[in-house]
Structure formats: C-alpha cells, structure tokens
Design an enzyme around this catalytic site. Structure first.
Site, PDB file in Angstrom:
ATOM      1  N   GLU A 194       0.886  -1.178   0.000  1.00  0.00           N
ATOM      2  CA  GLU A 194       0.000   0.000   0.000  1.00  0.00           C
ATOM      3  C   GLU A 194       0.914   1.215   0.000  1.00  0.00           C
ATOM      4  O   GLU A 194       1.449   1.599   1.047  1.00  0.00           O
ATOM      5  CB  GLU A 194      -0.895  -0.027   1.251  1.00  0.00           C
ATOM      6  CG  GLU A 194      -1.879  -1.183   1.294  1.00  0.00           C
ATOM      7  CD  GLU A 194      -3.113  -0.945   0.431  1.00  0.00           C
ATOM      8  OE1 GLU A 194      -3.435   0.225   0.146  1.00  0.00           O
ATOM      9  OE2 GLU A 194      -3.755  -1.927   0.028  1.00  0.00           O
ATOM     10  N   CYS A 228      -2.114   9.593   2.444  1.00  0.00           N
ATOM     11  CA  CYS A 228      -1.647   9.031   1.169  1.00  0.00           C
ATOM     12  C   CYS A 228      -2.619   9.331   0.029  1.00  0.00           C
ATOM     13  O   CYS A 228      -2.197   9.400  -1.128  1.00  0.00           O
ATOM     14  CB  CYS A 228      -1.444   7.534   1.309  1.00  0.00           C
ATOM     15  SG  CYS A 228      -2.907   6.691   1.916  1.00  0.00           S
TER      16      CYS A 228
HETATM   17  P1  NAD Z   1       8.151   4.501   5.187  1.00  0.00           P
HETATM   18  O1  NAD Z   1       8.208   3.682   3.950  1.00  0.00           O
HETATM   19  O2  NAD Z   1       9.305   5.374   5.487  1.00  0.00           O
HETATM   20  O3  NAD Z   1       7.958   3.573   6.479  1.00  0.00           O
HETATM   21  C1  NAD Z   1       6.927   2.630   6.581  1.00  0.00           C
HETATM   22  C2  NAD Z   1       7.360   1.496   7.480  1.00  0.00           C
HETATM   23  O4  NAD Z   1       8.491   0.861   6.893  1.00  0.00           O
HETATM   24  C3  NAD Z   1       7.779   1.904   8.895  1.00  0.00           C
HETATM   25  O5  NAD Z   1       7.267   0.977   9.811  1.00  0.00           O
HETATM   26  C4  NAD Z   1       9.292   1.847   8.856  1.00  0.00           C
HETATM   27  O6  NAD Z   1       9.886   1.503  10.094  1.00  0.00           O
HETATM   28  C5  NAD Z   1       9.553   0.752   7.837  1.00  0.00           C
HETATM   29  N1  NAD Z   1      10.828   0.918   7.132  1.00  0.00           N
HETATM   30  C6  NAD Z   1      11.480   2.078   6.871  1.00  0.00           C
HETATM   31  N2  NAD Z   1      12.619   1.838   6.190  1.00  0.00           N
HETATM   32  C7  NAD Z   1      12.682   0.496   6.019  1.00  0.00           C
HETATM   33  C8  NAD Z   1      13.612  -0.367   5.390  1.00  0.00           C
HETATM   34  N3  NAD Z   1      14.714   0.098   4.815  1.00  0.00           N
HETATM   35  N4  NAD Z   1      13.358  -1.695   5.400  1.00  0.00           N
HETATM   36  C9  NAD Z   1      12.236  -2.170   5.979  1.00  0.00           C
HETATM   37  N5  NAD Z   1      11.316  -1.399   6.586  1.00  0.00           N
HETATM   38  C10 NAD Z   1      11.537  -0.082   6.617  1.00  0.00           C
HETATM   39  O7  NAD Z   1       6.794   5.321   5.077  1.00  0.00           O
HETATM   40  P2  NAD Z   1       6.225   6.382   6.092  1.00  0.00           P
HETATM   41  O8  NAD Z   1       7.069   7.607   6.040  1.00  0.00           O
HETATM   42  O9  NAD Z   1       5.946   5.770   7.400  1.00  0.00           O
HETATM   43  O10 NAD Z   1       4.793   6.698   5.408  1.00  0.00           O
HETATM   44  C11 NAD Z   1       4.639   7.621   4.388  1.00  0.00           C
HETATM   45  C12 NAD Z   1       4.435   6.945   3.055  1.00  0.00           C
HETATM   46  O11 NAD Z   1       3.455   5.943   3.159  1.00  0.00           O
HETATM   47  C13 NAD Z   1       3.901   7.908   2.001  1.00  0.00           C
HETATM   48  O12 NAD Z   1       4.573   7.675   0.790  1.00  0.00           O
HETATM   49  C14 NAD Z   1       2.443   7.551   1.877  1.00  0.00           C
HETATM   50  O13 NAD Z   1       1.864   7.842   0.640  1.00  0.00           O
HETATM   51  C15 NAD Z   1       2.463   6.088   2.141  1.00  0.00           C
HETATM   52  N6  NAD Z   1       1.196   5.629   2.685  1.00  0.00           N
HETATM   53  C16 NAD Z   1       0.414   4.821   1.926  1.00  0.00           C
HETATM   54  C17 NAD Z   1      -0.805   4.398   2.406  1.00  0.00           C
HETATM   55  C18 NAD Z   1      -1.708   3.507   1.610  1.00  0.00           C
HETATM   56  O14 NAD Z   1      -2.662   2.971   2.198  1.00  0.00           O
HETATM   57  N7  NAD Z   1      -1.477   3.297   0.324  1.00  0.00           N
HETATM   58  C19 NAD Z   1      -1.232   4.789   3.673  1.00  0.00           C
HETATM   59  C20 NAD Z   1      -0.400   5.604   4.415  1.00  0.00           C
HETATM   60  C21 NAD Z   1       0.814   6.005   3.925  1.00  0.00           C
END
Ligand code: NAD
Length: 443
Positions: A194, A228
């Site tokens: 997502e 998002c």
């Molecule tokens: P992110 O990708 O930075 O982090 C998401 C999760 O991934 C966190 O739990 C984090 O600890 C983990 N993570 C971070 N780096 C990682 C790595 N190298 N390896 C494995 N796991 C890792 O995203 P964010 O900043 O928390 O959220 C913002 C993003 O999420 C935006 O791009 C937004 O559009 C998207 N988003 C999408 C939805 C949806 O339903 N499609 C909903 C909310 C947010």
C-alpha cells in the site's frame, strides 16, 4: 495452532480486541495527539471508529466468509461439486507507517487474524506513543504465539524481513516498498504493498466551485496533508482559476482561522526531516496563502502555491504535507501531458457537473481509487477495494476483501463416483472426434 483451525477462537480473539480498543479509546486518542497533535475529532473519525467498525463487521461476517464457497461446476467434470476453501497463509508480517499509525496497523491485523493467520505487527517508530499503546493492546489481547507486536525502526524491520514469511502486508513509501518486494521475492512470499504517489485533482469549468473548494480543503489539510490519498496538486481550468483560488483561501480561513498555528484542528509535521522537506518545497515559489513555517514544533501553515514549475522539487516528489500547488489547463491534452508524466497515482479526483467529462477522466487514467466531486471519501466504503496500481501499490483491502486477501483460496473439485465417462482415458484411439465435440459444447 488453534487459531488456524478453530473459527470460534478467532472470533473470541477479535471480540477481546474490540473490547480492548473500546476501553482504551481515550489513551489511543491521547497517544495520537502526543505524536503529532492529531486532533481528537480526526483521531476518532479516521482512526478509532474505523477500527471499531472494521472489527464489528468482521466479527459479524467471519462465519460466512470462512465457509467453503460452492461454485458452479464445469460440465466437463460431470458429476462433481466444486468449492473454494479459505485457508490461512500461515505467518504474516504487517509493517505500518506513521501517518494513520493506529488504523493502518490494526485494520490489516483484524483481517489477518480473522483469516486464521499468525501475525507479527511492526508499527512505525516515528509515532512512539501510538506504537506503545498498540503493543500494549496486542500483548493484553492475544497469546504471544498468535499475535505479537514488535516495536522498532528500520533495523528491526530489516531483521524481520530477513525471516521467512507466508505473507507480507506493507504500508509506506514507494522506496521502502521496493525493498519489501525484493526481500519477499527471496522466498516467493506474496505481498500487498500500500504505497503513495502524486494524486491529481482536476477541476473542470462546470464544477460547483464553493463546494469544490470546501471539499478540497478538507481532504488536503486533514492530518496536515499527511494522507496518502490527499490531493497532491490541483489542475484547474484556466477560466475558473482566480475564482477557485478565492474560495480555497476563504475555506482555509473558515476551517483553521486567520492563524492556523493556533488552531486546535491542525496537526504538525511528523518530524524534523519531513518538516525540512516541506520547507524546501516552498523555495522560489509563489505563495498565494500560508507559507509560514515554525521549526520548534514542525509547523507548516496550510499553503497554496501558484503554478510551480514542473521541474521544481514540489512537483517532482509526493508532497505528503499541507502544501497545495495550483496548476491550470486549457485543453484535455494539457491535462494528459501533466498527469501522464507521473507514475500511476493512488488516487485521482475530478470536480465537474459534466458527466461525459467525468466518465472520460475515469476511463482515460489509471489510478488506485478516487472520487467524482469529492476527495478521500472512497476510503470509507468497505465494499470498495482500497489499494494502488503500478507504483502506488499492489493488492487492495477493506471489509471482506481484507479477509480474502489474507486467505489462500483453495480450489477443490469433489468428484462423484456413480458415473465415470471413459472418453478422457487412454488409449485415445477413436475418441478424439467425440472429445472435440464435448469440449466445443461445454467451453
Ligand atoms: P516509510 O516507507 O518510510 O515507512 C513505513 C514502514 O516501513 C515503517 O514501519 C518503517 O519503520 C519501515 N521501514 C522504513 N525503512 C525500512 C527499510 N529500509 N526496510 C524495511 N522497513 C523499513 O513510510 P512512512 O514515512 O511511514 O509513510 C509515508 C508513506 O506511506 C507515504 O509515501 C504515503 O503515501 C504512504 N502511505 C500509503 C498508504 C496507503 O494505504 N497506500 C497509507 C499511508 C501512507
């Protein structure tokens, strides 16, 4: 593993969870406020009540959803009865983001449990208060061998990813989504991703402008733009742009006052890194409203930008904050030239009273989901799949779709023994003509 085989156990676990989240609603709302000043109203509407509704809906329907489903058999198999069995995948990993940190961790968890899986949830480290209360609720509700919450940041997520899973459900950025997909590929683990993107919002000249402005302001500045599916940028027909800008300004002031920094209804940016990123978007831009930034508490005012260059940073990245660029178009070719230079978005919105125009936009562009004459609200219908396409994601969930997502659907044919038509068996000599006829009749 009782949760795999005993539907009643799963149901009782979900009832326990429902009880826990209802009892601790005040603490959850407080945690969300402590993390980034999420207003109680938004916490209830977009997080806690959503989780409760998803739980109630799942508990009510779990027996029906889990039952083997009879499907029409093929005449070629006559006599047979055919079924789809719902089977839990096994070990599921859920990795959640920070922007709706409670709801986006709990909603997939509910479905994964309902479907009979063993689950590990890793909430976001950027919302530590919410992460803590999620961990508390999970440890109080579930047996550790059934569901566990593991808190931590990137390193913890990477350790978890290095293990073998039967399903990975990830919500977050496109960049990390690619890391997840690579790790999953190692064991051919199925994934739901997502993700996000740049969501266009088109305003055609026949749109009801006052209402359009109100609905855009709500969907964009909810959660301080850290949604998002928020509109990322506006594409306004040039003939109505000045009028729409006036209405947008008025609606922002109506919602958040002359000084939104003082508004109890406007959250903050999650951390310094993201705040700095938002500030950099404002450089060398024409600010129509807002533009104020305060480093101490990561505040960015609801901001309207006029016609930023497509090469500028704000038009290159997903904004994910309270900054709204306003671009204009004259022809449908202009629209296409802008929208098509980005990857397929998670959402697309169109405001118009012209049905043919709306239908054309729906048919011409690929996007996860969206609205005609509103923003964001498609999320609220549990009968609509929620997910992206292309770079905005793989797979979709909500309601029954979530249960199905966390279940492998086993195809089973129960063959009758009272008749055995010999035409399929070797030796084949002299049977091909009859077989061709049969295949032709029943195809
Ligand atoms: P992110 O990708 O930075 O982090 C998401 C999760 O991934 C966190 O739990 C984090 O600890 C983990 N993570 C971070 N780096 C990682 C790595 N190298 N390896 C494995 N796991 C890792 O995203 P964010 O900043 O928390 O959220 C913002 C993003 O999420 C935006 O791009 C937004 O559009 C998207 N988003 C999408 C939805 C949806 O339903 N499609 C909903 C909310 C947010």
């Amino acid at each position: 593993m009782i949760f795999k085989t005993d539907l009643n156990y799963r149901k009782q676990s979900l009832l326990k969870l429902l009880n826990a989240v209802q009892e601790q609603e005040v603490e959850i709302i407080q945690a969300l406020y402590d993390d980034f000043k999420k207003p109680a109203f938004e916490a209830v509407v977009t997080e806690t009540s959503y989780v409760v509704a998803e739980l109630k809906h799942t508990i009510k329907n779990i027996n029906k959803w889990a039952k083997p489903k009879w499907v029409l058999p093929s005449f070629l198999n006559f006599p047979s009865t055919d079924y789809l069995y719902k089977e839990p995948y096994g070990k599921v990993l859920i990795i959640a983001p920070w922007n709706y940190p409670y709801q986006l961790a709990l909603a997939p968890l509910i479905a994964a449990v309902a479907a009979g899986n063993q689950v590990i949830v890793k909430p976001s480290e950027l919302t530590p208060n919410t992460s803590k209360i999620i961990a508390k609720i999970i440890s109080e509700t579930f047996d550790k061998n059934h569901v566990e919450c593991i808190e931590g940041g990137t390193e913890v997520a990477q350790e978890l990813l290095a293990q073998r899973w039967d399903y990975i459900f990830f919500t977050g950025s496109v960049a990390v989504g690619k890391i997840i997909a690579k790790a999953a590929a190692e064991h051919l683990t199925p994934v739901t991703l997502e993700l996000g993107g740049k969501n266009p919002c088109i305003i055609e000249q026949s749109a009801h402008l006052r209402l359009t402005a109100k609905r855009i302001v709500w969907g964009k500045f909810l959660n301080a733009g850290q949604t998002c599916i928020a509109p990322d940028y506006l594409l306004v027909h040039h003939s109505i742009k000045p009028k729409l800008i006036d209405f947008l300004k008025e609606e922002i002031i109506t919602a958040y006052g002359e000084n939104p920094e003082k508004s109890p209804d406007f959250p903050r940016i999650i951390n310094k890194k993201n705040w700095k990123r938002q500030v950099s978007f404002l450089e060398n831009q024409t600010v129509l409203l807002g533009g104020k930034t305060t480093a101490e508490d990561f505040y960015i005012a609801p901001t309207l930008l006029d016609n930023p260059n497509l090469e500028s940073l704000v038009m290159q990245e997903e904004i994910f904050g309270p900054i709204l660029p306003i671009l204009s178009y004259e022809t449908e070719a202009d629209l296409e030239a802008i929208i098509m230079q980005y990857e397929k978005p998670l959402s697309l919105y169109v405001f118009t009273e012209n049905k043919a125009f709306a239908q054309k936009i729906m048919a011409n562009y690929s996007f996860g989901g969206g609205c005609i004459n509103d923003t964001v609200i498609h999320f609220a219908n549990k009968r609509l799949p929620f997910g992206g396409v292309g770079h905005s994601g793989i797979g979709a969930y909500h309601g029954k779709l979530s249960f199905d997502l966390f279940s492998h659907q086993k195809a089973v044919v129960k063959k009758g023994n009272w008749l055995d038509i010999p035409s399929r068996y070797a030796p084949y000599k002299g049977k091909l003509k009859t077989m061709k006829k049969l295949l032709n009749w029943f195809s």
